[in-house]
Design a protein around this motif. Structure first.
Motif, PDB file in Angstrom:
ATOM      1  N   ALA A 152      -6.623  -4.163   5.343  1.00 21.33           N
ATOM      2  CA  ALA A 152      -7.218  -2.818   5.322  1.00 21.33           C
ATOM      3  C   ALA A 152      -8.311  -2.733   4.263  1.00 21.33           C
ATOM      4  O   ALA A 152      -9.392  -2.167   4.500  1.00 21.33           O
ATOM      5  CB  ALA A 152      -6.131  -1.775   5.058  1.00 21.33           C
ATOM      6  N   ALA A 180      -9.080   1.603   8.978  1.00 16.93           N
ATOM      7  CA  ALA A 180      -8.305   0.377   8.810  1.00 16.93           C
ATOM      8  C   ALA A 180      -7.414   0.214  10.037  1.00 16.93           C
ATOM      9  O   ALA A 180      -6.421   0.918  10.182  1.00 16.93           O
ATOM     10  CB  ALA A 180      -7.481   0.429   7.533  1.00 16.93           C
ATOM     11  N   ASN A 190      -1.195   0.690  12.777  1.00 15.55           N
ATOM     12  CA  ASN A 190      -1.416  -0.010  11.509  1.00 15.55           C
ATOM     13  C   ASN A 190      -0.836   0.799  10.354  1.00 15.55           C
ATOM     14  O   ASN A 190      -0.098   0.271   9.507  1.00 15.55           O
ATOM     15  CB  ASN A 190      -2.911  -0.228  11.301  1.00 15.55           C
ATOM     16  N   GLY A 226      -3.073   0.968   2.117  1.00 16.06           N
ATOM     17  CA  GLY A 226      -3.352   0.835   3.535  1.00 16.06           C
ATOM     18  C   GLY A 226      -3.060   2.094   4.332  1.00 16.06           C
ATOM     19  O   GLY A 226      -3.809   2.439   5.248  1.00 16.06           O
ATOM     20  N   CYS A 230      -6.037   3.895   6.582  1.00 15.62           N
ATOM     21  CA  CYS A 230      -5.991   4.000   8.045  1.00 15.62           C
ATOM     22  C   CYS A 230      -6.567   5.329   8.530  1.00 15.62           C
ATOM     23  O   CYS A 230      -6.864   5.483   9.720  1.00 15.62           O
ATOM     24  CB  CYS A 230      -4.564   3.819   8.557  1.00 15.62           C
TER      25      CYS A 230
END
Length: 457
Positions: A152, A180, A190, A226, A230
């Motif tokens: 990411a 990401a 994700n 991360g 996202c």
């Protein structure tokens, strides 16, 4: 019962199933964990040079070896298994009656959205029957979180050359390029997976010592970053709700909640100041309205379908093909996109497989993983308690995306059902004959199996 000791594992007065791992974990456990890792690349394995997804081969191998192991326990009969079987048949008949059962996309959707999750629920308590194996699962999730978190960062901040596999950086592959997306080529799964990795890493950090404690700390930091990168609101909401619920239930976390919230705000502020390219997309995600219009339009179309065909729906997987026939221009918001699925999993089931299909799906969830959130609540001193907390987190990461998207993603869905089965192990599994003969009770902690760098978990 004898005690066995080697350089890495200490076994003291173990029940026989715990002693099964004294000389090594069965191959099917490793294959199953490998299938979870490769499941991240589900649908894109061809870009890695594989003609078929390695996760499917590893999963089939794990199930085959599990069935051949004479030491494996047996499941108790549960009514939910009957409902699951009927739902699979109902959905398959829906696809067959509309001539789409043999279409690749529809067949894989049936497999990945219904059949495999149900198998995960049943396999979880059988495969992860010992503390050592359950720790291995947490470690695997931690390592997945580290990989996804690093990816990411490389996606959004750079260097892009470090992103692997390279298809992640292809805007023509997957959806929502610019967030990401990881190997899923989609931001929501994700973020869902990194969220679960965040909580798995947190458990490892609090329970282990030595090298794995440091690895878990890295997992916490990268997974948290991360989930922010996202840029997906359902993931952010799930993270906040899971943290608040678990914080309420665990006094040690509750005392640290203000610091955790402050840290989260601080990280977001730092990203906005230190990484200018992120500032605009991050603010845009907080204020974007077009995706809300998409949900309103598809959900309204789904309701029209249910009203028109409440029993059988329009057929499994057919909304993308013909759903536009039920889209109408609303008076208060525009039509921005019609080539998307219904953005509510429960409504999608009702529109495609009718109200009976949706009701059976709800019952499978309610009598499956959700049931173990409210019955047989574990004592705080037991190992099951930390897995119960993991199930709370997994439920949040499953529920909020299910209410705001089609949630067709194999790995995070599979993890929700898998963790549900692990938590429900005591109610789902029959005791082995040798344990009944020995009068061995169900263990309450993982002190039975500890590695050289592991504490109780």
């Amino acid at each position: 019962m004898t005690a066995a000791t080697d350089s890495s594992t200490r076994v003291v007065g173990l029940p026989s199933r715990e002693a099964d791992d004294a000389n090594g974990v069965p191959a099917y456990v490793w294959l199953f964990l490998g299938s979870l890792v490769f499941n991240m690349f589900s649908g894109y394995s061809n870009y890695l040079g594989f003609p078929i997804g390695p996760d499917r081969i590893l999963f089939a191998g794990a199930v085959g070896l599990l069935l051949l192991d004479p030491r494996v326990e047996r499941l108790r009969f549960k009514p939910v298994y009957v409902i699951m079987a009927v739902l699979v048949v109902w959905t398959a008949c829906s696809a067959l009656s509309h001539g789409v059962l043999l279409e690749t996309a529809k067949a894989y959707a049936l497999l990945d959205r219904i059949i495999v999750p149900f198998l995960m629920f049943c396999l979880g308590p059988l495969i992860f029957s010992t503390s050592r194996r359950r720790v291995m699962l947490l470690k695997t999730l931690c390592l997945i979180g580290i990989y996804l978190g690093l990816t990411a960062i490389f996606e959004i901040i750079g260097p892009h050359a470090l992103v692997w596999p390279s298809y992640i950086m292809d805007p023509n592959i997957g959806i929502l390029f610019g967030r990401a997306r990881g190997p899923f080529a989609s931001a929501e799964p994700n973020g869902m997976t990194m969220g679960l990795a965040l909580f798995a890493s947190s458990i490892l950090y609090t329970k282990l010592r030595g090298g794995w404690r440091r690895v878990a700390l890295v997992g916490i930091v990268l997974s948290a970053l991360g989930t922010i990168l996202c840029l997906t609101r359902s993931v952010w909401l799930a993270t906040i709700v899971a943290l608040l619920v678990i914080g309420y239930l665990v006094p040690e976390i509750r005392r640290r909640l203000p610091a955790l919230i402050a840290s989260f705000v601080g990280v977001v502020a730092f990203i906005l100041l230190a990484v200018p390219p992120i500032a605009n997309p991050l603010i845009e995600r907080f204020t974007m309205e077009s995706s809300l219009y998409d949900r309103q339009n598809t959900n309204a179309a789904g309701l029209r379908i249910v009203a028109e065909s409440p029993i059988f729906g329009i057929g499994w997987g057919r909304y993308l093909d013909i759903g536009a026939n039920w889209i109408r221009q609303a008076d208060t918001y525009p039509v921005t996109n019609i080539n998307i699925e219904i953005h509510n999993t429960f409504l999608s089931r009702a529109a495609e497989t009718g109200l009976p299909g949706a009701l059976m799906w709800i019952l499978c969830v309610a009598l499956g993983p959700a049931l173990f959130l409210v019955v047989n609540r574990p004592a705080r001193s037991s190992e099951r308690f930390v897995w119960w907390l993991m199930l709370i987190a997994a439920t949040c990461y499953w529920f909020f995306p299910s209410m705001s998207s089609p949630n067709p993603y194999p790995l995070p869905n599979n993890l929700f059902w898998l963790i549900g089965g692990i938590v429900g192990r005591q109610l789902m599994v029959l005791p082995r004959a040798d344990e009944i003969a020995a009068g061995v009770p169900e263990p309450t902690t993982a002190a039975a199996v500890v590695g050289s760098d592991e504490g109780e978990i």
